[in-house]
Design an enzyme around this catalytic site. Structure first.
Site, PDB file in Angstrom:
ATOM      1  N   ASP A 281      25.891 -32.399   7.229  1.00 22.35           N
ATOM      2  CA  ASP A 281      24.871 -33.042   6.718  1.00 22.35           C
ATOM      3  C   ASP A 281      23.613 -33.295   7.607  1.00 22.35           C
ATOM      4  OD1 ASP A 281      26.110 -32.892   4.501  1.00 22.35           O
ATOM      5  OD2 ASP A 281      26.583 -35.121   4.407  1.00 22.35           O
TER       6      ASP A 281
ATOM      7  N   TYR B 275      19.638 -33.328  -0.876  1.00 23.18           N
ATOM      8  CA  TYR B 275      20.663 -34.504  -0.227  1.00 23.18           C
ATOM      9  C   TYR B 275      20.209 -35.780  -0.753  1.00 23.18           C
ATOM     10  CZ  TYR B 275      23.490 -36.354   3.774  1.00 23.18           C
ATOM     11  OH  TYR B 275      24.297 -36.991   4.318  1.00 23.18           O
TER      12      TYR B 275
END
Length: 655
Positions: free
Chosen positions: A52, A253
């Site tokens: 991430d 995200y």
């Protein structure tokens, strides 16, 4: 899969003497995850680290390099959506692992471990075994405790609101409200008596155009709040569903505090809106993120494909996706144009006026996609001009009571933490879950109470009637309530460790993490500055006698024995006790849901000792209600059945 390495669970795992260097370990579960990666590593020429894009993700990449001992060429790639275009672009623009972001994450982990590891044993010694404290969780608990005390100290103020229904000469209905509220019943009643013999006239009609703008696209915090409000999702549920949508390539995200949209997104949404609704619905906006620390990610949460209205594997995912889609699309649409009308209606025998308000949507703009939050459809007032005579159909003066500050929902607590600058997008959900898991905060739905409300009605022809109606009030749905333990622990921390749970200090620490992430501060130095004073305070408080921090509260004397009755925190929770600790025949009773050590009265305490309570016989065996270590129960013929926490054991009958 989350973190591969972490600090050990059984010990501090930080070398305090050596610049606070952490000792990371790989547990059994994560060791299994590393096996296939090691095998793939042998066959590979180079490695792309694609975790991430926030600080946690950066740290996971760094841990992988360390744990797998990667010697082959490796690069870090970042993307905020799992789409072909984004991945391709990321692969074409690799970079090294950003050690400043890694250090910001390490600083948070080390500081939180130091606070938790040193504070928790102090709580065990001074209050009760098994307790825990944390830099952010204890501040969140403090907010809930302080709100509960505000509610407890609140006194409702009564007022009387007058509403009315009128008709025009054409027989059209106009609903209005009196511009003044009355402080007492007598004034409200006098007003209704006067209204019964009054004439009504339109004194003024004002028409204004108003505009409504769409909200910015979602950040983590605003998504959690809106999903709670509109869909009823908990904070952790929202994040779990958003994670699945992200993994499915449907949204960008979901841990971000930025409201920015990329140029590609702005163009894509504008083109979709124009094609779908027409050019007049397009209004490109660039939103500015308020906080200066929007380091976590570079874009707001948005759909990856703008024409895709529905996505997700199940109904819950689909509903959340649709909310995200609507918000992002609406953010780039024109304002809604509203025509607002206000009419003032005079009362011949009174100085007050009735005010009627109407609103008509002239141009939907963004509402075409996002809808309106109004509970009813737009109120359209009939055509009226100054001087028009109206007749009342009915008027109502009703007793109202001011409401105490609302208890927090999960989403409202997240909003408050964000306003205070406490925590970051990746910490909100875990914090909210932790305070509940640790037994400091309970999410609960509780029935309200009934109260009598006075009303005065006026109906044609001049008939004034007084009556009393019974109404429910104070019901709570999915609100956060502090436990007795939360209050005891919070008071202890506020007294002996005021800095650690000070709102300003906790927010300042977040800014220091940001400075580390930006390469402006050394993480070890930041920890050192904090630890010196903190550690000496821990040692000082550890030496205080436990009696000094006792939370015992004397309520009065037992009318039967004359012995003292006190409320305190017992080994298994909050209790009331008759007699001193050293008395052999002392008695205990557990507090009920909603009762607090600091507010329980002597009468309420005495009622708790009415156990075991006999309810009579069933099948020739006695039925009793008792209270045990695990709460209240019904006993019949050697069988014990727990009483649900929302049911009062004092109110149960044999039936």
């Amino acid at each position: 899969m989350g973190h591969i390495r972490d600090l050990p669970a059984s010990k501090l795992g930080i070398d305090v003497e050596n610049k606070f260097m952490p000792e990371y370990v790989v547990d059994k579960q994560n060791a299994e995850k590393l096996k296939p990666l090691r095998k793939l590593l042998k066959e590979a020429d180079e490695v792309l680290l694609a975790t991430d894009e926030d600080r946690e993700g950066e740290a996971i990449s760094w841990h992988l390099v360390e744990a797998l001992k990667i010697k082959k060429p490796y690069q870090r790639i970042v993307f905020n959506e799992i789409t072909k275009t984004a991945i391709k672009k990321a692969v074409e623009n690799p970079r090294p692992v950003d050690i400043h972001l890694v250090n910001a994450q390490q600083a948070r982990r080390v500081l939180d471990r130091l606070v938790g590891f040193e504070l928790s044993p102090v709580l065990w010694k001074k209050i009760s075994r098994g307790l825990s404290a944390g830099r952010v969780q204890s501040v969140a608990v403090r907010l809930v405790v302080e709100r509960e005390r505000e509610i407890d100290a609140f006194t409702a103020v009564e007022s009387y609101r007058v509403t009315g229904s009128f008709t025009t000469t054409k027989g059209e209905e106009v609903k209005a409200e009196l511009s003044t509220r009355f402080d007492n019943y007598e004034d409200a009643k006098q007003c209704m008596d006067d209204c019964a013999i009054s004439a009504y006239k339109v004194e003024k009609v004002e028409k204004k155009d108003g505009k409504k703008s769409p909200g910015a696209p979602f950040t983590t915090s605003t998504l959690q709040q809106e999903a709670s409000r509109k869909l009823g999702y908990s904070v952790s549920q929202t994040m779990r569903l958003a994670q699945k949508l992200y993994e499915g390539g449907f949204i960008t995200y979901m841990r971000t505090d930025s409201v920015h949209l990329s140029d590609d997104a702005l163009q894509g949404i504008a083109s979709y809106v124009e094609k779908q609704f027409g050019k007049e619905f397009v209004e490109t906006r660039k939103y500015k993120t308020k906080s200066s620390n929007a380091q976590e990610a570079h874009e707001a949460i948005r759909p990856t494909k703008y024409s895709k209205e529905t996505a997700g594997a199940d109904d819950q995912q689909k509903r959340l996706y649709n909310l995200i889609w609507k918000r992002a699309i609406a953010s780039q649409m024109a304002e809604a144009v509203l025509a607002r009308t206000t009419a003032q209606i005079s009362i011949s025998k009174r100085k007050e006026i009735f005010v009627a308000k109407g609103e008509v949507i002239m141009f939907e703009g963004f509402m075409k996609v996002y809808g309106t939050d109004q509970k009813a459809d737009a109120v359209i007032l009939p055509a009226m001009t100054e001087g028009d005579v109206l007749e009342y159909s009915n008027l109502l003066a009703k007793q109202m009571f001011s409401k105490h500050p609302p208890r927090y929902t999960e989403a409202a607590l997240v909003k408050k933490l964000e306003e205070l600058g406490i925590g970051r997008p990746s910490t909100y959900a875990p914090t909210i879950s932790t305070v509940q898991h640790r037994g400091y905060v309970e999410k609960d739905t509780r029935d309200g109470e009934q109260r009598e409300t006075r009303v005065v009605t006026l109906e044609r022809p001049g008939k004034v009637m007084e009556s009393t109606i019974t109404e429910g009030y104070g019901a709570e749905k999915n609100k956060l309530f502090p436990t007795n333990m939360a209050m005891v622990v919070n008071d202890f921390l506020v007294k002996y460790f005021p800095d650690v749970i000070d709102y300003g200090f906790t927010a300042a620490v977040e800014k220091e993490f940001d400075s580390i992430a930006n390469g402006k501060k050394e993480w070890n130095a930041m920890i050192g500055e904090f630890y010196t004073g903190f550690h000496s305070k821990v040692e000082e408080v550890s030496g205080i006698d436990r009696k000094e921090v006792s939370n015992d509260r004397v309520l009065g004397e037992d009318p039967k024995t004359g012995k003292v009755i006190k409320a305190r925190m017992g080994r298994f929770g909050p209790i009331v006790q008759i007699g001193e600790t050293e008395d052999e025949d002392k008695k205990f009773a557990g507090l009920e849901v909603g009762q607090f050590i600091e507010t329980i009265t002597l009468e309420e305490a005495l009622a708790l000792f009415k156990f075991p309570r006999s309810l009579g016989n069933y099948e020739d065996k006695e039925v009793t209600i008792g209270k045990g270590r695990f709460g209240p129960y019904v006993k019949h013929d050697s069988k014990f059945v727990s009483i649900p926490k929302e049911v009062s054991p004092l109110g149960i009958t044999l039936e």
